[in-house]
Design an enzyme around this catalytic site. Structure first.
Site, PDB file in Angstrom:
ATOM      1  N   LEU A 188      41.637  43.596  48.099  1.00 31.04           N
ATOM      2  CA  LEU A 188      40.404  44.144  48.643  1.00 31.04           C
ATOM      3  C   LEU A 188      40.687  45.439  49.400  1.00 31.04           C
ATOM      4  O   LEU A 188      41.752  45.582  50.013  1.00 31.04           O
ATOM      5  CB  LEU A 188      39.736  43.144  49.588  1.00 31.04           C
ATOM      6  CG  LEU A 188      39.284  41.820  48.970  1.00 31.04           C
ATOM      7  CD1 LEU A 188      38.570  40.982  50.029  1.00 31.04           C
ATOM      8  CD2 LEU A 188      38.382  42.043  47.760  1.00 31.04           C
ATOM      9  N   CYS A 189      39.722  46.338  49.380  1.00 28.50           N
ATOM     10  CA  CYS A 189      39.876  47.617  50.070  1.00 28.50           C
ATOM     11  C   CYS A 189      39.474  47.451  51.539  1.00 28.50           C
ATOM     12  O   CYS A 189      38.541  48.089  52.040  1.00 28.50           O
ATOM     13  CB  CYS A 189      39.015  48.677  49.381  1.00 28.50           C
ATOM     14  SG  CYS A 189      39.375  50.353  49.949  1.00 28.50           S
ATOM     15  N   LEU A 190      40.170  46.548  52.206  1.00 27.03           N
ATOM     16  CA  LEU A 190      39.929  46.224  53.609  1.00 27.03           C
ATOM     17  C   LEU A 190      41.270  46.092  54.325  1.00 27.03           C
ATOM     18  O   LEU A 190      42.192  45.454  53.806  1.00 27.03           O
ATOM     19  CB  LEU A 190      39.168  44.889  53.745  1.00 27.03           C
ATOM     20  CG  LEU A 190      37.772  44.803  53.143  1.00 27.03           C
ATOM     21  CD1 LEU A 190      37.284  43.351  53.147  1.00 27.03           C
ATOM     22  CD2 LEU A 190      36.801  45.684  53.926  1.00 27.03           C
TER      23      LEU A 190
END
Length: 467
Positions: free
Chosen positions: A395-397
Site C-alpha cells: 500500500l502507498c501508506l
C-alpha cells in the site's frame, strides 16, 4: 543487525507442506499471490484433542466452533461434518452455518444482536445467547414459538469490566423476563466469556454462575447448560526462550541500550519513561507454549471453591449440567498460513533493508497488532548471511510496514521468492483485511494431505465427504 530469531511453531502437516517447495510454488502459480491456505485436517486434529479432554473431564458437553475467527467455508463444513455445534454472530455467519449443513439445534447465535439478527435467528429456529435485557424483551415480543435462550452474564469479582452480558446486579430482572415469558423463552442456562485463559479467574466465574443457576431453580426455571465461552490460547512460537530474548532486545533498543529494532517512533505499546519500558506490548500472547487442550484439562480438573474441593467437571456432572464450550482460535490453531511473494528488496534512508511483498499489513495482522513471529522466507538462493530486515507492504501508506520491527532471516531473498506467515487462521486473515488501492482480497484455498502428497481445493468448493 541480526536480532534473535523468533521461530514459528508449525503443525507437522503444515511443516511438511512448506518442505515441499514444488507444492508451495504450484499453489502460488495456480491461485496467485498473496494466498491464504487452510488445513482442515489440522482443524480435525485440534478438535480431537479438545474432545479427548472433554470426554475425560466432563460427563456432558457441547463444543461450538466460533465461526467469527475465520470466514473459511472449509472450516465451517469440517465442523458440521464432525458433528459439533457452531457459534455465529451475524446474519451472514448464520447463513454460512445453515449452508454448511448445521441443523438449527446445533447453531447458537452470540454477541450483541440488533433486530435483524434476532429476527433471522427466530426464523431459523436456533438457540439465542442473549447479551442484554433488551434482547430478551425483543425475543419475547417477536417470538411466535418457544425459542431456546441462554443468558450471558458478566461482572464477576476479579474480572475486568466487560461491555458484553447482563451484569450480575441485573440478573434478577432477566429472570423476571424469563419467568414472565416462559411460554416463548425456553431458558437453557447461563453463559459467560472472559477475555483471558487464566484458570483461576474462570473458576471464580463458574462459581458465580452455579449460584445463579440455584437462584434460577428457585424461580421455577430449569437451566441445564453452563456455557464457559472460548478464549483458549494458541501456540505460536517454537521457542519461548527466543521470544523472551527478542522482547528483551526490543525493549533495550527502545531505551537506547542497544541497536534499535523498531521503526520510527513505534513503541509497540510500551511506555518509555525514566529509563524503563513500562506496561505491556501490543502483541498477541505469542510466548504461550501451553496447548488449548492442556488449558481445558486444567480448568475441568480445577477444584471448585465451596464444593468440597471437587473438580469443576465433577461438580457440573453431579448437578446434571452440560458444559458448552465456544473455541475458535483453539480449533484453527496452526491450521492456516498466508503466503506472499517478494516484489523487491531496497535500502531505506536510515540504512534499513526493506523486503517488499505483494500484500498489506492488514492482510496478516489482527486489529493492527504487531506480527511477533518471524515470517518464513523460502528463498531459492538467499544472498549474504543472516541479516535483519523489515517486511514492507504494497500500500502507498507509510504505516504499511508488515513488520515494524527488525526480523532475522537467513539471507536476502530475490523477487518471486515466497514468504510465509504462520498461524494466521484465527482472526489475522479476516478481521482487518482491507481492499485499499483496489487490491483484491487474497484467495483462500484448502490444503489436504492425501496419498502421500498435497491436494489443493478452492475454499468454497471444499467438502469433507468428498476427500
Amino acid at each position: 543487525m541480526t536480532p534473535p530469531a523468533v521461530p514459528a511453531a508449525l503443525h507437522p502437516l503444515v511443516a511438511a507442506f512448506l518442505g515441499d517447495r514444488d507444492a508451495v510454488r504450484a499453489a502460488l502459480h495456480r491461485f496467485g499471490s498473496p494466498l491464504h491456505l487452510v488445513f482442515p485436517q489440522v482443524f480435525e486434529a485440534n478438535l480431537a484433542a479438545l474432545r479427548a479432554v472433554s470426554d475425560a473431564g466432563a460427563a456432558r458437553y457441547r463444543i461450538c466452533y466460533a465461526h467469527k475467527v475465520n470466514n473459511s467455508a472449509a472450516f465451517v463444513r469440517t465442523a458440521a461434518g464432525a458433528g459439533i455445534a457452531v457459534d455465529v454472530s451475524s446474519v451472514q455467519e448464520l447463513r454460512s452455518a445453515l449452508a454448511a449443513g448445521f441443523p438449527p439445534d446445533r447453531i447458537e447465535v452470540t454477541g450483541p444482536k440488533g433486530g435483524g439478527l434476532l429476527r433471522a435467528a427466530l426464523a431459523a429456529g436456533v438457540t439465542v445467547n442473549a447479551d442484554n435485557l433488551w434482547e430478551l424483551e425483543q425475543l419475547a415480543e417477536l417470538a411466535t414459538t418457544n425459542v431456546a435462550v441462554l443468558l450471558r452474564v458478566s461482572g464477576f469479582a476479579g474480572s475486568a469490566t466487560s461491555r458484553f452480558g447482563v451484569d450480575l446486579s441485573e440478573v434478577d430482572r432477566a429472570f423476571d423476563l424469563l419467568v414472565r415469558h416462559r411460554e416463548r423463552l425456553r431458558f437453557l442456562g447461563v453463559a459467560f466469556h472472559l477475555d483471558t485463559a487464566a484458570t483461576a479467574e474462570r473458576v471464580l466465574a463458574v462459581g458465580d454462575c452455579l449460584d445463579l443457576i440455584e437462584r434460577a431453580y428457585a424461580r421455577d426455571l430449569a437451566p441445564t447448560v453452563l456455557d464457559v465461552g472460548g478464549g483458549l490460547r494458541q501456540v505460536f512460537t517454537a521457542d519461548a526462550a527466543n521470544y523472551d530474548a527478542y522482547d528483551a532486545a526490543l525493549r533495550a533498543g527502545l531505551l537506547g541500550h542497544g541497536e534499535a529494532m523498531h521503526w520510527g517512533a513505534n513503541t509497540f505499546g510500551y511506555h518509555v519513561a525514566d529509563g524503563i519500558a513500562h506496561g505491556s506490548p501490543v502483541f498477541h500472547k505469542y510466548a504461550n507454549t501451553e496447548p488449548a487442550a492442556a488449558i481445558l484439562a486444567e480448568l475441568l480438573t480445577a477444584p471448585l471453591p465451596g464444593h468440597g474441593g471437587r473438580a469443576l467437571g465433577t461438580v457440573l456432572a453431579d448437578n446434571l449440567l452440560e458444559m458448552w464450550l465456544e473455541p475458535g482460535k483453539a480449533l484453527v490453531d496452526q491450521a492456516g498460513i498466508t503466503v506472499a511473494q517478494v516484489e523487491f528488496v531496497k535500502r531505506a534512508g536510515n540504512g534499513a533493508r526493506l523486503v517488499h511483498l505483494d500484500l498489506s499489513r492488514d492482510t496478516v495482522t489482527a486489529a493492527d497488532q504487531e506480527v511477533l513471529i518471524d515470517p518464513i522466507v523460502l528463498a531459492e538462493r538467499p544472498e549474504s548471511g543472516a541479516v535483519g530486515v523489515y517486511f514492507a507492504g504494497h500500500l502507498c501508506l507509510e504505516r504499511d510496514l508488515i513488520t515494524q520491527r527488525v526480523v532475522r532471516i537467513a539471507g536476502l531473498p530475490a523477487p518471486g521468492d515466497p514468504v510465509v506467515f504462520a498461524n494466521t487462521a484465527a482472526y489475522h486473515t479476516d478481521l482487518s483485511a482491507a481492499q485499499a488501492g483496489m487490491h483484491p482480497l487474497p484467495a483462500k484455498v484448502a490444503v489436504l494431505h492425501h496419498d502421500g502428497g498435497f491436494v489443493l481445493c478452492p475454499d468454497g468448493d471444499y467438502r469433507p465427504e468428498a476427500r
